[in-house]
Design a protein around this motif. Structure first.
Motif, PDB file in Angstrom:
ATOM      1  N   ASN A 142     -18.570   7.142  -4.253  1.00 48.51           N
ATOM      2  CA  ASN A 142     -17.828   6.026  -3.681  1.00 48.51           C
ATOM      3  C   ASN A 142     -17.646   4.883  -4.681  1.00 48.51           C
ATOM      4  O   ASN A 142     -18.616   4.400  -5.264  1.00 48.51           O
ATOM      5  N   GLU A 143     -16.412   4.466  -4.876  1.00 46.36           N
ATOM      6  CA  GLU A 143     -16.059   3.343  -5.750  1.00 46.36           C
ATOM      7  C   GLU A 143     -16.815   3.358  -7.074  1.00 46.36           C
ATOM      8  O   GLU A 143     -17.599   2.448  -7.397  1.00 46.36           O
ATOM      9  N   PRO A 144     -16.590   4.386  -7.893  1.00 45.26           N
ATOM     10  CA  PRO A 144     -17.351   4.531  -9.142  1.00 45.26           C
ATOM     11  C   PRO A 144     -17.038   3.472 -10.191  1.00 45.26           C
ATOM     12  O   PRO A 144     -17.774   3.356 -11.175  1.00 45.26           O
ATOM     13  N   GLN A 145     -15.980   2.698  -9.974  1.00 49.16           N
ATOM     14  CA  GLN A 145     -15.604   1.696 -10.976  1.00 49.16           C
ATOM     15  C   GLN A 145     -16.482   0.445 -10.927  1.00 49.16           C
ATOM     16  O   GLN A 145     -16.559  -0.288 -11.917  1.00 49.16           O
ATOM     17  N   TRP A 146     -17.119   0.168  -9.802  1.00 53.08           N
ATOM     18  CA  TRP A 146     -17.944  -1.044  -9.717  1.00 53.08           C
ATOM     19  C   TRP A 146     -19.322  -0.820 -10.324  1.00 53.08           C
ATOM     20  O   TRP A 146     -19.806   0.312 -10.421  1.00 53.08           O
ATOM     21  N   ALA A 147     -19.985  -1.889 -10.695  1.00 50.20           N
ATOM     22  CA  ALA A 147     -21.289  -1.806 -11.362  1.00 50.20           C
ATOM     23  C   ALA A 147     -22.415  -1.458 -10.392  1.00 50.20           C
ATOM     24  O   ALA A 147     -23.382  -0.797 -10.777  1.00 50.20           O
ATOM     25  N   TRP A 148     -22.340  -1.949  -9.161  1.00 49.49           N
ATOM     26  CA  TRP A 148     -23.354  -1.679  -8.132  1.00 49.49           C
ATOM     27  C   TRP A 148     -24.759  -2.047  -8.593  1.00 49.49           C
ATOM     28  O   TRP A 148     -25.716  -1.305  -8.378  1.00 49.49           O
ATOM     29  N   GLU A 149     -24.868  -3.207  -9.209  1.00 46.83           N
ATOM     30  CA  GLU A 149     -26.172  -3.700  -9.623  1.00 46.83           C
ATOM     31  C   GLU A 149     -26.858  -4.407  -8.451  1.00 46.83           C
ATOM     32  O   GLU A 149     -26.254  -4.648  -7.405  1.00 46.83           O
ATOM     33  N   CYS A 150     -28.108  -4.737  -8.644  1.00 48.48           N
ATOM     34  CA  CYS A 150     -28.935  -5.335  -7.593  1.00 48.48           C
ATOM     35  C   CYS A 150     -28.305  -6.628  -7.058  1.00 48.48           C
ATOM     36  O   CYS A 150     -27.754  -7.410  -7.828  1.00 48.48           O
ATOM     37  N   CYS A 151     -28.292  -6.899  -5.776  1.00 56.90           N
ATOM     38  CA  CYS A 151     -29.128  -6.279  -4.737  1.00 56.90           C
ATOM     39  C   CYS A 151     -28.427  -6.348  -3.372  1.00 56.90           C
ATOM     40  O   CYS A 151     -29.024  -6.727  -2.375  1.00 56.90           O
ATOM     41  N   LYS A 152     -27.131  -6.044  -3.328  1.00 58.01           N
ATOM     42  CA  LYS A 152     -26.375  -6.231  -2.087  1.00 58.01           C
ATOM     43  C   LYS A 152     -26.366  -4.998  -1.188  1.00 58.01           C
ATOM     44  O   LYS A 152     -26.432  -5.106   0.027  1.00 58.01           O
ATOM     45  N   GLN A 153     -26.243  -3.807  -1.778  1.00 59.75           N
ATOM     46  CA  GLN A 153     -26.146  -2.594  -0.965  1.00 59.75           C
ATOM     47  C   GLN A 153     -26.359  -1.370  -1.855  1.00 59.75           C
ATOM     48  O   GLN A 153     -26.482  -1.487  -3.072  1.00 59.75           O
ATOM     49  N   GLU A 154     -26.401  -0.195  -1.235  1.00 57.23           N
ATOM     50  CA  GLU A 154     -26.494   1.040  -1.995  1.00 57.23           C
ATOM     51  C   GLU A 154     -25.196   1.282  -2.766  1.00 57.23           C
ATOM     52  O   GLU A 154     -24.107   0.995  -2.266  1.00 57.23           O
ATOM     53  N   GLY A 155     -25.316   1.818  -3.985  1.00 58.82           N
ATOM     54  CA  GLY A 155     -24.129   2.115  -4.763  1.00 58.82           C
ATOM     55  C   GLY A 155     -24.478   2.592  -6.158  1.00 58.82           C
ATOM     56  O   GLY A 155     -25.569   2.324  -6.674  1.00 58.82           O
ATOM     57  N   SER A 156     -23.527   3.308  -6.772  1.00 62.43           N
ATOM     58  CA  SER A 156     -23.718   3.788  -8.145  1.00 62.43           C
ATOM     59  C   SER A 156     -22.382   3.866  -8.859  1.00 62.43           C
ATOM     60  O   SER A 156     -21.401   4.344  -8.282  1.00 62.43           O
ATOM     61  N   PRO A 157     -22.326   3.388 -10.126  1.00 58.02           N
ATOM     62  CA  PRO A 157     -21.127   3.639 -10.932  1.00 58.02           C
ATOM     63  C   PRO A 157     -21.127   5.086 -11.413  1.00 58.02           C
ATOM     64  O   PRO A 157     -22.179   5.744 -11.438  1.00 58.02           O
ATOM     65  N   TRP A 158     -19.958   5.601 -11.786  1.00 60.42           N
ATOM     66  CA  TRP A 158     -19.832   6.939 -12.358  1.00 60.42           C
ATOM     67  C   TRP A 158     -18.687   6.912 -13.369  1.00 60.42           C
ATOM     68  O   TRP A 158     -17.650   6.333 -13.100  1.00 60.42           O
TER      69      TRP A 158
END
Length: 514
Positions: A209-225
């Motif tokens: 999901n949304e691999p372009q964003w950084a998804w750094e700490c600490c708002k929600q689950e996420g991962s860049p790809w």
């Protein structure tokens, strides 16, 4: 005194004549439908279960849960002829990473944005997890929802590089390379486990999901790809699906913005995804894998203002898709109002017509200019003071009040009447106005959706409808309280209808020939 009264009557008459003349000259809009010219096939309209259903479905009173499910999924008709719900035809299920079990150690500050994981640390599975979400997916099935998508924000925390459901570096996948196969097998096990628990087969799974964003700490689950990482992991998922006889298709792209689908933009190793994954000459071509869905998915965030941007980005997306593969479908799989601009801001709930009309404009553009075959809202149920919910609830895990929004009913103008497998057909407006018009057809029905952005009423004259199709009813949503998909009997005798200011009107024509 009589002279003054005569003058007042004369002035009133003059104003009435002027008003009627103005309506006659400027507020009559002829719409010509052309069923012979067809565009994309519509697959579904949907929303996601993130994140509130984990509490609402598990802890809230049964009558409240049932009432919320009815608003989202029901196709039934009330005694006044109006729909009791918006009849969603797709439901997105968030496959959690395990931050909920970590609690405060997850470092995700908002408890409502943490998610449970079916996988235990010892490698076993617990199918009693995510109970609230399972309640809603079963309710969706009972109401007749046809399409189910499982989507992942982060791989399970047991497989991530930092042991968290968010990224430490913000640039590459938060998944250890030695766990690529484990992640693939996790998805297979979840798809099998949910089916065993509920009887529901996921039609699609979205692992990135949304691999372009950084998804750094600490708002929600996420991962860049990166695209290369997506390529490698997709191969592992494909092999796992074949081995486990999984029929679900892999949805490769869940682009954070639609321009990442057709340009590199500001993410050169994470953009241009249509070309990278579906161009046969690309080193990342995956279109030949049987497990890969023949579609691309993107999110309409940050491309909706101004109108030139709204239209041009979607035209560019459609042009790129047709250039690479005309048979490749495009699905718009996530949207809520995030963008702050001169017309609207994301912050602050708006249950009224203003935010709803902004959303209607985006839906129209996605369907008409990017030829989206599906359109999905973000949070079906929101506890936040933000324009992100169809239904709003008290932020209380045990229960509370809930409210429907005009955004819910605006989506219902499309989701309730445009059935899966209908085709969008051509519509021609004789005069260019702030009325947005689109039409959809099957052998049984023609559905005409009109959105009036203006502050004035419009008289609509509809032509081009085949003789065998008769106007069954029109349904309107206005700024008035409780006028939400309200059936209008008085306008259904002929194909000339009144479109109120700042409103939506959907007209359904039924084929009288078997």
């Amino acid at each position: 005194m009589k002279k003054i009264r005569f003058i007042l009557i004369l002035i009133s008459f003059v104003f009435q004549v002027a008003a009627q003349s103005n309506l006659k000259n400027t507020d009559i809009l002829e719409i010509e439908i052309n069923p012979e010219i067809t565009h994309q096939t519509i697959r579904n309209f949907g929303a996601s279960d993130a994140w509130s259903t984990q509490f609402v479905g598990k802890y809230w009173p049964e009558d409240a849960k049932q009432a919320i499910a009815k608003l989202l999924f029901s196709k039934a008709i009330k005694s006044d002829g109006s729909p009791e719900g918006i009849g969603l035809s797709a439901w997105r299920f968030n496959i959690g990473a395990g931050s909920a079990e970590q609690g405060s150690e997850s470092e995700i500050l908002d408890e409502w944005r943490r998610s449970e994981c079916f996988l235990n640390q010892d490698g076993t599975y617990n199918w009693d997890k995510q109970q609230g979400q399972l309640w809603f997916i079963k309710a969706a099935k009972q109401y007749g929802v046809e399409t189910f998508i499982g989507f992942v924000n982060s791989p399970p925390v047991f497989y991530t590089k930092n042991g968290k459901a968010w990224s430490s570096d913000g640039s590459r996948a938060n998944l250890k390379q030695e766990y690529y196969k484990n992640y693939a097998n996790f998805l297979s096990e979840v798809l099998k486990g949910v089916k065993q628990k509920t009887g529901i087969t996921f039609d699609y799974v979205s692992p990135f999901n949304e691999p372009q964003w950084a998804w750094e700490c600490c708002k929600q689950e996420g991962s860049p790809w990166t695209n290369e990482e997506l390529f490698l992991v997709t191969h592992e998922i494909h092999k796992s699906f074949i081995k486990n006889k999984i029929s679900s298709k892999i949805e490769i792209t869940e682009a954070a913005k639609i321009d990442y689908l057709y340009t590199a933009a500001d993410k050169p190793n994470r953009g241009n995804q249509i070309d990278y994954f579906f161009n046969k000459k690309s080193e990342g071509y995956l279109g030949y894998l049987p497990s890969v869905a023949k579609k691309v998915a993107g999110h309409s965030y940050f491309t909706t203002w101004n109108n030139n941007t709204l239209i041009n980005t979607r035209n560019a997306l459609n042009q790129k898709r047709q250039e690479i593969d005309p048979d490749l479908e495009y699905w718009m799989t996530e949207y809520c109002v995030l963008e702050d601009n001169k017309e609207i801001r994301g912050a602050g709930r708006d249950l009224g017509i203003d935010a709803a009309l902004y959303v209607a404009k985006v839906i129209h553009a996605d369907l008409v200019y990017s030829n989206a075959s599906a359109w999905h809202w973000w949070l079906a149920i929101s506890p936040y003071n933000y324009k992100d919910g169809l239904i709003y609830i008290d932020k209380n895990k045990e229960g509370g009040q809930f409210s429907d929004s005009k955004m819910l009913w605006v989506l219902g103008h499309y989701s309730r009447f445009i059935k899966p497998r209908m085709r969008r057909i051509d519509v021609n407006k004789k005069v260019e106005t702030n009325v947005l018009v689109s039409a959809y057809a099957s052998k049984d029905e023609i559905v005409l959706v009109m959105v009036n952005i203006d502050e004035t009423d419009k008289k609509i004259m509809v032509s081009g409808v085949p003789k065998s199709y008769k106007l069954e009813a029109c349904y309107e949503t206005t700024g008035e309280a409780f006028v939400n998909l309200k059936k209008r009997f008085q306008t259904c005798k002929e194909a000339n209808v009144l479109l109120p200011k700042r409103s939506l009107l959907t007209c359904v024509f039924e084929n009288q020939v078997d």
